[in-house]
Design an enzyme around this catalytic site. Structure first.
Site, PDB file in Angstrom:
ATOM      1  N   ASP A  65       0.982  -1.285   0.042  1.00 54.29           N
ATOM      2  CA  ASP A  65      -0.046   0.200   0.082  1.00 54.29           C
ATOM      3  C   ASP A  65       0.864   1.128  -0.047  1.00 54.29           C
ATOM      4  O   ASP A  65       0.316   2.427  -0.345  1.00 54.29           O
ATOM      5  CB  ASP A  65      -0.911   0.079   1.181  1.00 54.29           C
ATOM      6  CG  ASP A  65      -2.339  -0.795   0.915  1.00 54.29           C
ATOM      7  OD1 ASP A  65      -2.421  -1.098  -0.180  1.00 54.29           O
ATOM      8  OD2 ASP A  65      -2.902  -0.722   2.012  1.00 54.29           O
ATOM      9  N   ARG A 108      -4.987   6.429  -2.720  1.00 52.85           N
ATOM     10  CA  ARG A 108      -3.698   6.536  -2.413  1.00 52.85           C
ATOM     11  C   ARG A 108      -2.949   7.235  -3.782  1.00 52.85           C
ATOM     12  O   ARG A 108      -1.985   7.667  -3.519  1.00 52.85           O
ATOM     13  CB  ARG A 108      -3.256   5.029  -2.303  1.00 52.85           C
ATOM     14  CG  ARG A 108      -3.603   4.495  -1.116  1.00 52.85           C
ATOM     15  CD  ARG A 108      -2.788   3.513  -0.463  1.00 52.85           C
ATOM     16  NE  ARG A 108      -3.498   2.931   0.678  1.00 52.85           N
ATOM     17  CZ  ARG A 108      -3.761   3.447   1.894  1.00 52.85           C
ATOM     18  NH1 ARG A 108      -3.349   4.931   1.964  1.00 52.85           N
ATOM     19  NH2 ARG A 108      -4.326   2.990   2.960  1.00 52.85           N
ATOM     20  N   LYS A 145     -12.059   7.353   1.446  1.00 53.31           N
ATOM     21  CA  LYS A 145     -12.175   5.870   1.606  1.00 53.31           C
ATOM     22  C   LYS A 145     -11.205   5.600   2.861  1.00 53.31           C
ATOM     23  O   LYS A 145     -11.696   4.452   3.425  1.00 53.31           O
ATOM     24  CB  LYS A 145     -11.325   5.150   0.716  1.00 53.31           C
ATOM     25  CG  LYS A 145     -11.480   3.900   0.362  1.00 53.31           C
ATOM     26  CD  LYS A 145     -10.964   3.194  -0.787  1.00 53.31           C
ATOM     27  CE  LYS A 145     -10.668   1.668  -1.019  1.00 53.31           C
ATOM     28  NZ  LYS A 145     -11.764   0.889  -0.525  1.00 53.31           N
TER      29      LYS A 145
END
Ligand code: DC
Length: 677
Positions: free
Chosen positions: A319, A408, A439
């Site tokens: 991530d 992201r 989110k």
């Protein structure tokens, strides 16, 4: 039409406390575990974002009592020991991977359930098959609308409440495995084994550790399968503290790489050795040049020494690869990011999305976006940095970055856009659909803004030995300011003029000698603080040479001459630009006429005072012979720029105050002035 957000580059170092929200992964796991516990659990530090709201709403629609208080970041949930009140429900999981997988396995615990599940378009394409196949083998039925077996959303799930020996293919997502591990203790004799391996192992580790925290430790047998030796409901926790999100923290570890030399960002509660594998990003950042200072659960991240290139395997903490990928464009060598194949099936195809947007910024990458589009198996990205390419791409104004509904992408490019690419504060990146950060991090751009500091000018005036230098140096050190001692300027000039044979009684001789002086600046370190010192002909005089009895005796007379004051005024004002160009958070300038003449519009103006006795004692303690009172008299009564307490200045008597107290008091004024407006 979605909005775009133009990112304003930071022209001052980022400073302050980063408002990192709670971890999404922990919040959503904790919600499932607490719902399966016997009794009520209170979460603190919980995340409120789209993905956690989806799971909270789903649990409520299943009949669970969940009360959330966003203002205090707390959630209370009444667990029912494995019972699911409603055996019929329609649930929409949006694009929340954790909610999608965790809920599906959770629902399988209902003895006779029938649930309709659906997700967003993007979620319909994300991996579910491994989980649905495992549950089907255990007796559940997951069916499409036409009655055929489902491999993804939408589907109806018919459950039996029995799990038994499960086998799961979690090669596409570790969440498929985590979902089953969490329900394992609720079904006596159940076990989970894996077909092949999975990705992002640290998230599986997080799941297992959290099951243990809620009283049901899992065991991994020699054959790799998981069991729960003592099955039953989880144990409710009176309070359960959610760790701040380590992935979100990665943006604030990266920010000081792009915002000036004296950045200092604190991440409170950052738990290295906690539940989150993404804390491993800190190691990569350090290898690239980050300056990280962990202390008592707090991480302070300061300006990076460089952004160094290198080759990094992000498989276990993927991530965070986007965080590095964007700032890699500013690195001093190529950055290779490996092990990210699985991220091609996340919120979006992250590798392709990143490649496409980096190319939009003129950056060369391998494989290219075109190659990624035709070959779905490519699993790495090499980024070739070039500021020149970035400048070319943004020469006509901010480049609009597409975010593909991926939080992201938005946050990573927000960090890159904070870099002052043109050196003049001109924005060069605009983020499309910034609200997609909702989110996991709804207030991300606010949190970023909160670290922007205003350049602060602090003037510290006062009589001889009133404590100006020690106070100013300490302020410089604590607040990232450049310290400028204008008394030293007058002392340097006095010394040079005396050496040149000029005399204060003969202003013409002073004027003539001044014409021959060549002054400049050099940054030196004194008592830990950075000071700009005046150089003469490129030379820096010795500190001791500025405090000789001859200089002490002549300096106030010389300083009273209008020609001397005019000579220094522009030079002193130019120190503000020097501080700004050098990336300081501001400047603290001490003297007699700073708040009144040199910087009359300084944001913070201080006038220091102390009893004459106390001041004489301070000088004596420094072993100095200095006619403090005589100098004060001359400085306060001269015609040009006399020493006064400037209008609107904070008058501070430090006779009975410690240095720390004085510095703390002025520090509060500085903090307010530095707050983003
Ligand atoms: O701060 P100090 O004692 O080192 O200063 C030495 C002398 O310089 C002071 O007596 C007067 C002069 N000075 C001035 O006239 N204006 C300033 N802004 C700073 C110092």
């Amino acid at each position: 039409m979605s909005q775009t957000l133009v990112i304003r580059p930071f022209q001052t170092p980022a400073r302050g406390v980063a408002q990192v929200p709670g971890s999404k992964s922990i919040t959503n796991r904790a919600l499932i575990l607490a719902a399966l516990a016997d009794g009520s659990t209170l979460f603190t530090g919980a995340l409120f974002s789209r993905d956690t709201r989806i799971l909270i709403a789903a649990l409520q629609s299943l009949g669970f009592e969940v009360t959330a208080d966003e203002a205090s970041c707390t959630i209370r949930i009444a667990g029912l020991g494995g019972r699911i009140p409603n055996d019929r429900a329609k649930i929409h999981v949006g694009n929340a991977g954790t909610a999608a997988r965790f809920l599906t396995a959770f629902l399988a615990l209902a003895p006779n359930g029938c649930y309709e599940l659906d997700g967003d378009e993007a979620m319909r394409a994300r991996p579910m098959r491994g989980l649905l196949d495992a549950l089907t083998a255990a007796g559940c039925r997951a069916l499409q609308a036409d009655g055929t077996p489902a491999t993804g959303f939408p589907f109806s799930l018919h459950t039996t409440g029995k799990l038994g020996r499960l086998e799961v293919d979690a090669s596409a997502s570790s969440q498929l495995l985590s979902a089953l591990l969490m329900v394992l203790p609720l079904s006596a004799g159940a076990s989970v084994s894996m077909k092949g391996s999975t990705v992002s192992e640290p998230f599986v580790e997080m799941t297992a550790r959290m099951c243990g925290q809620f009283g049901r430790p899992l065991e991994r047998l020699a054959d790799g399968s998981w069991t729960c030796p003592i099955s039953g409901a989880y144990a409710a926790q009176p309070t359960y503290a959610i760790e701040p999100d380590a992935t979100a923290a990665s943006y604030f570890i990266a920010l000081p790489a792009v915002t000036g030399h004296r950045a200092s960002v604190r991440i409170e509660g950052y738990a290295d050795g906690g539940l989150q594998g993404d804390t491993a990003f800190a190691k990569v950042a350090t290898a690239c040049g980050a300056t990280l200072k962990p202390a008592n659960g707090t991480l302070i991240t300061e300006s990076w020494s460089a952004i160094r290139g290198g080759d990094f395997d992000f498989n276990a903490f993927s991530d965070t690869f986007l965080t590095l990928a964007t700032i890699a464009t500013l690195a001093d060598g190529p950055v290779k990011i490996r092990g990210i194949a699985h991220t091609r099936k996340q919120e979006t195809d992250r590798v392709l999305a990143m490649a496409t947007e980096l190319e939009r910024l003129g950056i060369k990458i391998t494989p290219t976006a075109a190659e990624l589009r035709t070959d779905e198996t490519l699993s790495s990205l090499t980024i070739f940095p070039s500021k020149a390419a970035l400048r070319r791409a943004a020469s006509d104004g901010p480049v609009k970055i597409h975010t593909y509904e991926d939080h992201r992408m938005a946050m990573s490019f927000g960090i890159l856009g904070s870099f002052d690419l043109f050196g003049d504060g001109r924005p060069w990146i605009a983020i499309e659909d910034p609200a997609c950060t909702g989110k996991t991090f709804p207030h991300f751009f606010k949190a970023l803004e909160a670290l922007r500091t205003n350049f602060v000018r602090v003037s510290v005036d006062g009589g001889a030995a009133s404590g100006k230098s020690s106070t100013s140096r300490r302020l410089a050190l604590l607040h990232g300011l450049l310290h400028v001692d204008t008394g030293a300027h007058y002392r340097s000039l006095t010394r040079a003029l005396l050496l040149a044979g000029a005399s204060a009684d003969d202003p013409a001789s002073v004027k003539a000698a001044l014409g021959k002086l060549r002054i400049g600046s050099r940054i030196i370190v004194r008592q830990g603080a950075r000071s700009s010192a005046l150089t003469l002909g490129g030379e820096l005089p010795d500190d001791a040479d500025l405090r000789t009895p001859e200089v002490n005796a002549a300096v106030s007379k010389i300083a009273a001459l209008p020609s001397v004051r005019t000579f220094l005024l522009e030079y002193q004002r130019s120190q503000v630009k020097l501080a700004s160009d050098q990336g300081f958070a501001g400047v603290v300038m001490e003297g007699r006429d700073i708040g009144s003449v040199v910087l009359p519009d300084a944001e913070v103006r201080i006038f220091l005072e102390a009893d004459a006795d106390a001041r004489a004692q301070r000088r004596a303690a420094e072993g100095q012979f200095d006619q403090v009172s005589q100098r004060d008299h001359l400085d306060a009564t001269r015609k040009t720029a006399p020493m006064i307490c400037p209008a609107g200045a904070h008058r501070l008597d430090n006779t009975h105050k410690s240095l720390q107290e004085v510095v703390a008091e002025i520090g509060e004024y500085i903090k307010v002035a530095a707050l983003p407006r």
